[in-house]
Design a protein around this motif. Structure first.
Motif, mmCIF file in Angstrom:
data_model
loop_
_atom_site.group_PDB
_atom_site.id
_atom_site.type_symbol
_atom_site.label_atom_id
_atom_site.label_comp_id
_atom_site.label_asym_id
_atom_site.label_seq_id
_atom_site.Cartn_x
_atom_site.Cartn_y
_atom_site.Cartn_z
ATOM 1 N N THR A 5 -2.786 -1.053 -13.114
ATOM 2 C CA THR A 5 -4.318 -0.781 -13.869
ATOM 3 C C THR A 5 -4.691 -2.344 -13.864
ATOM 4 O O THR A 5 -4.108 -3.237 -14.460
ATOM 5 C CB THR A 5 -3.863 -0.483 -15.264
ATOM 6 O OG1 THR A 5 -2.987 1.089 -14.894
ATOM 7 C CG2 THR A 5 -4.987 0.164 -16.130
ATOM 8 N N ALA A 6 -5.984 -2.417 -13.894
ATOM 9 C CA ALA A 6 -6.637 -3.816 -14.035
ATOM 10 C C ALA A 6 -8.113 -3.466 -14.550
ATOM 11 O O ALA A 6 -8.860 -2.584 -13.925
ATOM 12 C CB ALA A 6 -6.651 -4.325 -12.896
ATOM 13 N N MET A 7 -8.592 -3.895 -15.648
ATOM 14 C CA MET A 7 -9.805 -3.460 -16.172
ATOM 15 C C MET A 7 -10.161 -2.267 -16.432
ATOM 16 O O MET A 7 -11.179 -1.904 -16.113
ATOM 17 C CB MET A 7 -10.785 -4.305 -15.273
ATOM 18 C CG MET A 7 -10.508 -5.917 -15.321
ATOM 19 S SD MET A 7 -11.594 -6.626 -13.898
ATOM 20 C CE MET A 7 -13.245 -6.318 -14.259
ATOM 21 N N GLY A 8 -9.152 -1.422 -16.667
ATOM 22 C CA GLY A 8 -9.454 0.097 -16.969
ATOM 23 C C GLY A 8 -9.425 0.813 -15.591
ATOM 24 O O GLY A 8 -9.841 2.165 -15.768
ATOM 25 N N VAL A 9 -9.021 0.031 -14.542
ATOM 26 C CA VAL A 9 -9.194 0.835 -13.230
ATOM 27 C C VAL A 9 -7.770 1.125 -12.768
ATOM 28 O O VAL A 9 -7.037 0.072 -12.789
ATOM 29 C CB VAL A 9 -9.946 0.109 -12.191
ATOM 30 C CG1 VAL A 9 -9.990 1.083 -10.861
ATOM 31 C CG2 VAL A 9 -11.589 0.065 -12.702
ATOM 32 N N LYS A 10 -7.309 2.186 -12.042
ATOM 33 C CA LYS A 10 -6.119 2.453 -11.615
ATOM 34 C C LYS A 10 -6.179 2.317 -10.027
ATOM 35 O O LYS A 10 -7.093 2.776 -9.507
ATOM 36 C CB LYS A 10 -5.308 3.683 -12.067
ATOM 37 C CG LYS A 10 -5.453 3.810 -13.660
ATOM 38 C CD LYS A 10 -4.691 5.281 -14.036
ATOM 39 C CE LYS A 10 -4.467 5.294 -15.697
ATOM 40 N NZ LYS A 10 -3.594 4.067 -16.098
ATOM 41 N N LYS A 11 -4.966 1.809 -9.499
ATOM 42 C CA LYS A 11 -4.879 1.985 -8.142
ATOM 43 C C LYS A 11 -3.503 2.227 -7.712
ATOM 44 O O LYS A 11 -2.527 1.708 -8.283
ATOM 45 C CB LYS A 11 -5.164 0.567 -7.580
ATOM 46 C CG LYS A 11 -5.180 0.341 -5.946
ATOM 47 C CD LYS A 11 -5.804 -0.868 -5.476
ATOM 48 C CE LYS A 11 -5.955 -0.872 -3.891
ATOM 49 N NZ LYS A 11 -7.064 0.096 -3.542
ATOM 50 N N MET A 12 -3.407 3.053 -6.875
ATOM 51 C CA MET A 12 -2.039 3.580 -6.286
ATOM 52 C C MET A 12 -1.455 2.960 -5.151
ATOM 53 O O MET A 12 -2.046 2.861 -4.119
ATOM 54 C CB MET A 12 -2.138 5.147 -6.311
ATOM 55 C CG MET A 12 -0.599 5.741 -6.077
ATOM 56 S SD MET A 12 -0.621 7.563 -6.183
ATOM 57 C CE MET A 12 -0.650 7.947 -7.782
ATOM 58 N N ASP A 13 -0.114 2.985 -5.028
ATOM 59 C CA ASP A 13 0.365 2.226 -3.887
ATOM 60 C C ASP A 13 1.624 3.245 -3.520
ATOM 61 O O ASP A 13 2.559 3.293 -4.618
ATOM 62 C CB ASP A 13 0.814 0.837 -4.012
ATOM 63 C CG ASP A 13 1.448 0.276 -2.654
ATOM 64 O OD1 ASP A 13 0.818 0.600 -1.579
ATOM 65 O OD2 ASP A 13 2.414 -0.870 -2.822
ATOM 66 N N LYS A 14 1.753 3.651 -2.419
ATOM 67 C CA LYS A 14 2.963 4.708 -2.126
ATOM 68 C C LYS A 14 3.694 3.900 -1.020
ATOM 69 O O LYS A 14 3.240 3.379 -0.231
ATOM 70 C CB LYS A 14 2.350 5.979 -1.724
ATOM 71 C CG LYS A 14 3.537 7.013 -1.389
ATOM 72 C CD LYS A 14 3.202 8.517 -1.080
ATOM 73 C CE LYS A 14 2.485 8.307 0.432
ATOM 74 N NZ LYS A 14 2.174 9.631 0.865
ATOM 75 N N LYS A 15 5.076 3.990 -1.146
ATOM 76 C CA LYS A 15 5.991 3.385 -0.282
ATOM 77 C C LYS A 15 7.105 4.627 0.065
ATOM 78 O O LYS A 15 7.785 4.863 -1.072
ATOM 79 C CB LYS A 15 6.564 2.141 -0.729
ATOM 80 C CG LYS A 15 7.435 1.445 0.197
ATOM 81 C CD LYS A 15 7.856 -0.145 -0.242
ATOM 82 C CE LYS A 15 8.492 -0.848 0.780
ATOM 83 N NZ LYS A 15 8.808 -2.197 0.624
ATOM 84 N N VAL A 16 7.347 4.582 1.137
ATOM 85 C CA VAL A 16 8.683 5.372 1.766
ATOM 86 C C VAL A 16 10.021 4.459 1.893
ATOM 87 O O VAL A 16 10.111 3.629 2.731
ATOM 88 C CB VAL A 16 8.261 6.098 3.004
ATOM 89 C CG1 VAL A 16 9.671 6.977 3.395
ATOM 90 C CG2 VAL A 16 7.124 7.075 3.124
ATOM 91 N N ILE A 17 10.924 4.810 0.683
ATOM 92 C CA ILE A 17 11.967 4.031 0.635
ATOM 93 C C ILE A 17 12.917 4.480 1.654
ATOM 94 O O ILE A 17 13.568 3.683 2.287
ATOM 95 C CB ILE A 17 12.603 3.998 -0.697
ATOM 96 C CG1 ILE A 17 11.625 3.741 -1.886
ATOM 97 C CG2 ILE A 17 13.992 3.289 -0.702
ATOM 98 C CD1 ILE A 17 11.009 2.456 -1.739
ATOM 99 N N LEU A 18 13.187 5.741 1.955
ATOM 100 C CA LEU A 18 14.230 6.220 2.970
ATOM 101 C C LEU A 18 13.702 7.561 3.771
ATOM 102 O O LEU A 18 12.842 8.262 2.598
ATOM 103 C CB LEU A 18 15.562 6.599 2.208
ATOM 104 C CG LEU A 18 16.397 5.593 1.576
ATOM 105 C CD1 LEU A 18 17.488 6.125 0.721
ATOM 106 C CD2 LEU A 18 17.034 4.842 2.713
ATOM 107 N N GLU A 19 13.916 7.644 4.739
ATOM 108 C CA GLU A 19 13.455 8.826 5.552
ATOM 109 C C GLU A 19 14.519 9.479 6.341
ATOM 110 O O GLU A 19 15.131 8.582 7.046
ATOM 111 C CB GLU A 19 12.331 8.630 6.077
ATOM 112 C CG GLU A 19 11.663 10.016 6.854
ATOM 113 C CD GLU A 19 10.321 9.718 7.303
ATOM 114 O OE1 GLU A 19 9.027 10.176 6.882
ATOM 115 O OE2 GLU A 19 10.282 9.012 8.472
#
Length: 414
Positions: free
Chosen positions: A235-249
């Motif tokens: 969250t920065a300046m009221g805006v959200k950004k998502m980051d997805k990471k696969v740890i194991l598969e």
């Protein structure tokens, strides 16, 4: 020429919030040198930052319409989203400034320091769009010469006790049913079920999911994938950004038409060193996990997805204390662990649930502390400045042979 190092008594530079920290600054001088002062600055900060192209709003709508009529793209501009948090900042005078600059002889000089960490600070975190970072910076002030600085990053762990959340020890399940379209008709249903004995885990723990796939259709399931996914929300300046990471598969195999497959004791996933869920006491970054199951049918049919949320803690359920080996790593454990060191203040430990007595954590084995496998490279970090926090990892006992079994496909009778 001089060399400056910030050295903690804890060799792995890993601490718990509220803990008493001590160490020393080592200053190595090749020749006698006059110094004005030596100052140590210890701080904890969080930052989120990224850049995005956004539509630039023109104050004159006629000009905007004209540009669109000429088949031109609307004007864009690059906008930077950035927010910061400061958790604490200590300034320690190791060599106080004096009117007469002292002359130090050549050789090694040691300056001890100590401080108490605050209780309400988040765990260390390194992500692609932000971080929670703790740093000790030593500044050597020399008269009539360029100052010298040395920076050392260290890890903070905010305990997350799974025993405080009894609902996480209850079995969880998720399912989905899908009918594939064939030529002028829909096939019989395909059912996918994912079960977990509990949804609270700690790094190093073995996850034993129960998977049932009943494929009544005429469509082949080419692959079944099980993955542990970490979602980070910045969250920065009221805006959200998502980051997805696969740890194991893990790839589990195929399911033929008119067959069913069950995975019960044949698969195990061991959770690696990852940050705890939620990132308590940080308002800029949130971390969550889920166990995701994907059944990939033949094209052009869409995948079947089911998932279960997971909570990654730093202290396991009491019922699992006996399933871990003790790790001797020299790091002072938090309060409630067996044989607490006198240098760890008693109020820095998590309190046990009200239903237990003082010996609640007496049998809990200490974990090891390993570098995170989920750290992302922050946008403004150079390769030489890369840092991976350390998180507690419990050593699981080996499984008995009867717990490792292969699953056998079963043909569904019409």
């Amino acid at each position: 020429m001089e060399r400056v190092q910030v050295l903690f008594e804890n060799g792995q530079n890993t601490f718990y919030c509220g803990q008493y920290v001590n160490g020393h600054v080592s200053l190595q001088l090749d020749v006698p040198t006059r110094l004005r002062a030596i100052t140590l600055r210890v701080s904890g900060t969080a930052e989120c930052k990224w850049e995005e192209w956004i539509h630039k709003r023109s104050p004159q709508k006629q000009l905007r319409r004209a540009s669109l009529q000429q088949n031109q793209h609307p004007p864009h501009e690059m906008k930077v989203f950035k927010s910061n948090e400061l958790y604490f900042e200590y300034k320690i005078a190791l060599l106080p400034a004096s009117p007469n600059d002292p002359l130090l002889e050549a050789g090694e000089h040691k300056y001890p320091f100590h401080f108490n960490l605050p209780h309400n600070i988040p765990s260390s975190f390194e992500g692609h769009f932000g971080y929670v970072r703790y740093m000790a910076c030593c500044k050597v002030d020399k008269p009539c010469a360029r100052d010298h600085e040395s920076k050392t990053l260290f890890t903070i762990i905010c305990p997350l006790d799974l025993n405080r959340f009894p609902h996480l020890s209850i079995q969880a399940d998720a399912s989905d049913v899908k009918k594939f379209w064939g030529l002028f008709r829909r096939s019989k249903p395909t059912t996918v079920i994912l079960r977990l004995p509990e949804s609270g885990i700690v790094p190093g723990q073995l996850i034993n999911p129960n998977i049932d796939i009943e494929n009544n259709s005429d469509v082949r399931i080419n692959q079944v994938k099980l993955s542990l996914v970490m979602n980070s929300v910045f969250t920065a300046m009221g805006v959200k950004k998502m980051d997805k990471k696969v740890i194991l598969e893990s790839h589990l195999g195929a399911v033929e038409p008119k067959q069913s497959r069950t995975w019960f004791r044949g698969i195990f996933i061991q959770v690696p060193a990852v940050p705890p869920s939620g990132l308590s006491n940080c308002t800029l970054i949130d971390v969550s996990y889920k166990l995701k199951l994907v059944a990939e049918p033949e094209r052009p049919h869409l995948n079947i997805n089911v998932s279960l949320p997971l909570t990654v803690g730093t202290i396991p359920f009491q019922s699992h204390f006996g399933s871990f080996n003790a790790a001797n790593n020299g790091i002072i454990p938090p309060v409630g662990w067996n044989n607490p060191e006198p240098s760890a203040p008693s109020d820095s430990m998590p309190e046990p649930p009200e239903s237990t007595d003082a010996s609640y954590y007496s049998s809990m084995p200490p974990p090891s502390y390993e570098e995170s496998v989920a750290s992302g490279e922050y946008l403004e970090i150079h390769a030489s400045q890369a840092f991976s926090p350390r998180y507690p990892v419990y050593s699981s006992l080996p499984l008995p042979p009867e717990f490792i079994q292969d699953n056998i496909p079963v043909t569904i009778k019409e």
